[in-house]
Write an enzyme that holds these catalytic residues in place. Structure first.
Site, mmCIF file in Angstrom:
data_model
loop_
_atom_site.group_PDB
_atom_site.id
_atom_site.type_symbol
_atom_site.label_atom_id
_atom_site.label_comp_id
_atom_site.label_asym_id
_atom_site.label_seq_id
_atom_site.Cartn_x
_atom_site.Cartn_y
_atom_site.Cartn_z
ATOM 1 N N ALA A 81 0.829 -1.208 0.000
ATOM 2 C CA ALA A 81 0.000 0.000 0.000
ATOM 3 C C ALA A 81 0.865 1.260 0.000
ATOM 4 O O ALA A 81 1.922 1.289 0.622
ATOM 5 C CB ALA A 81 -0.909 0.006 1.232
ATOM 6 N N VAL A 82 0.363 2.261 -0.707
ATOM 7 C CA VAL A 82 1.028 3.571 -0.753
ATOM 8 C C VAL A 82 -0.037 4.640 -0.503
ATOM 9 O O VAL A 82 -1.170 4.540 -1.021
ATOM 10 C CB VAL A 82 1.717 3.779 -2.129
ATOM 11 C CG1 VAL A 82 2.221 5.208 -2.278
ATOM 12 C CG2 VAL A 82 2.876 2.790 -2.298
ATOM 13 N N GLU A 114 -2.281 -12.739 -4.027
ATOM 14 C CA GLU A 114 -3.640 -12.747 -4.544
ATOM 15 C C GLU A 114 -4.142 -11.319 -4.552
ATOM 16 O O GLU A 114 -3.887 -10.570 -3.611
ATOM 17 C CB GLU A 114 -4.543 -13.608 -3.664
ATOM 18 C CG GLU A 114 -5.036 -14.800 -4.406
ATOM 19 C CD GLU A 114 -5.546 -15.908 -3.536
ATOM 20 O OE1 GLU A 114 -6.065 -15.614 -2.452
ATOM 21 O OE2 GLU A 114 -5.421 -17.067 -3.955
ATOM 22 N N ASN A 119 -8.025 -4.555 -9.590
ATOM 23 C CA ASN A 119 -7.092 -3.666 -8.886
ATOM 24 C C ASN A 119 -5.958 -3.227 -9.827
ATOM 25 O O ASN A 119 -5.367 -4.044 -10.531
ATOM 26 C CB ASN A 119 -6.504 -4.412 -7.678
ATOM 27 C CG ASN A 119 -5.807 -3.491 -6.703
ATOM 28 O OD1 ASN A 119 -5.158 -2.540 -7.108
ATOM 29 N ND2 ASN A 119 -5.941 -3.794 -5.426
ATOM 30 N N TYR A 125 2.310 -5.773 -10.664
ATOM 31 C CA TYR A 125 2.808 -7.138 -10.475
ATOM 32 C C TYR A 125 3.287 -7.731 -11.801
ATOM 33 O O TYR A 125 4.345 -8.350 -11.862
ATOM 34 C CB TYR A 125 1.712 -8.012 -9.850
ATOM 35 C CG TYR A 125 1.251 -7.523 -8.493
ATOM 36 C CD1 TYR A 125 2.162 -7.015 -7.576
ATOM 37 C CD2 TYR A 125 -0.088 -7.547 -8.121
ATOM 38 C CE1 TYR A 125 1.748 -6.544 -6.336
ATOM 39 C CE2 TYR A 125 -0.508 -7.091 -6.881
ATOM 40 C CZ TYR A 125 0.412 -6.581 -6.003
ATOM 41 O OH TYR A 125 -0.001 -6.115 -4.775
#
Ligand SMILES: CC(C)(COP(=O)(O)OP(=O)(O)OC[C@H]1O[C@@H](n2cnc3c(N)ncnc32)[C@H](O)[C@@H]1OP(=O)(O)O)[C@@H](O)C(=O)NCCC(=O)NCCS
Length: 159
Positions: A81-82, A114, A119, A125
Site C-alpha cells: 500500500a502507498v 492474490e 485492482n 505485479y
C-alpha cells in the site's frame, strides 16, 4: 527514484512500525472493498515467525508499506500500500523490489500473491515479472456485499 526515500524492514513485532503501517493503511484502501487490516490483525501476523514488514518513508513520514509472510522457501505478499497522495512516483515498485530482495536474501525461492481482479496493482505485479496462475471467481466480498474475482500471481526467483 525519489530523493530521501528510505525502506526499513522489521521482521519482529515493532510497535512504531505497525503504527506507521496503520497510518498508511487507513488512507490507502478503498473502504468499499473491506481490504484494510486492523492493528490487531497486523500485530497477529507480525507475531508469526517468517513475517516481515517494510515501511517506506520520506524523512520521518510513512508513505507506504509491504507485508510478507514466509514459510520455508516460499512467501506470500499479504499487503502492499502507498498513501494516495504519493502514488505514481515509484514507491509501490520500490517496496515490491525490496520485498523480493529481502526474500532472496532469506533463501526464499518464490513469492505468491492474490489480488482483486480489477485492482490497478495487477499492472505493477505483471511489470515486475509476476506470472498469472489462476482466477478465483467471486472470491472477495466487498462491504456492499458485491463479489469480486481474485487473481493469483507467482514469481519464481530462481528463474
Ligand atoms: C498498488 C499501489 C501500491 C501502487 O503504488 P504506487 O506507488 O502508485 O506504484 P508505482 O508508482 O511504483 O507504480 C508502479 C507501476 O504500477 C502500475 N500502476 C500503479 N498505479 C497504477 C494505476 N493507478 N493505474 C495503472 N497502473 C498503475 C504502473 O505500471 C506503474 O508503472 P509506471 O508508472 O512505470 O507505468 C497503490 O496504488 C496502492 O496503495 N493501492 C491501494 C492498495 C492496494 O490495493 N494494494 C494492492 C493489493 S494489497
Amino acid at each position: 527514484m525519489m530523493p530521501r526515500l528510505t525502506l526499513d524492514c522489521f521482521d519482529y513485532e515493532d510497535r512504531n512500525a505497525m503504527v506507521d503501517a496503520m497510518e498508511v493503511m487507513v488512507t490507502a484502501f478503498d473502504p468499499s472493498f473491506g481490504e484494510a487490516w486492523t492493528l490487531p490483525q497486523l500485530s497477529g501476523v507480525m507475531m508469526m515467525p517468517g513475517t516481515w514488514l517494510t515501511i517506506a518513508r520520506i524523512d520521518a513520514a510513512p508513505l507506504g508499506f509491504a507485508l510478507v509472510r514466509s514459510v520455508l522457501d516460499e512467501c506470500e505478499l499479504l499487503l502492499l500500500a502507498v498513501d494516495p497522495a504519493w502514488r505514481g512516483r515509484g514507491i509501490g515498485a520500490a517496496l515490491l523490489q525490496d520485498s523480493l530482495t529481502t526474500a532472496r536474501r532469506k533463501g526464499i525461492t518464490s513469492m505468491n500473491l492474490e489480488v482483486r481482479a480489477a485492482n490497478n496493482a495487477v499492472r505493477l505485479y505483471e511489470k515486475t515479472g509476476f506470472e498469472y496462475v489462476h482466477r478465483r471467481p467471486g472470491y472477495y466480498r466487498g462491504n456492499d456485499g458485491q463479489l469480486h474475482d481474485a487473481l493469483s500471481f507467482r514469481i519464481d526467483m530462481l528463474a
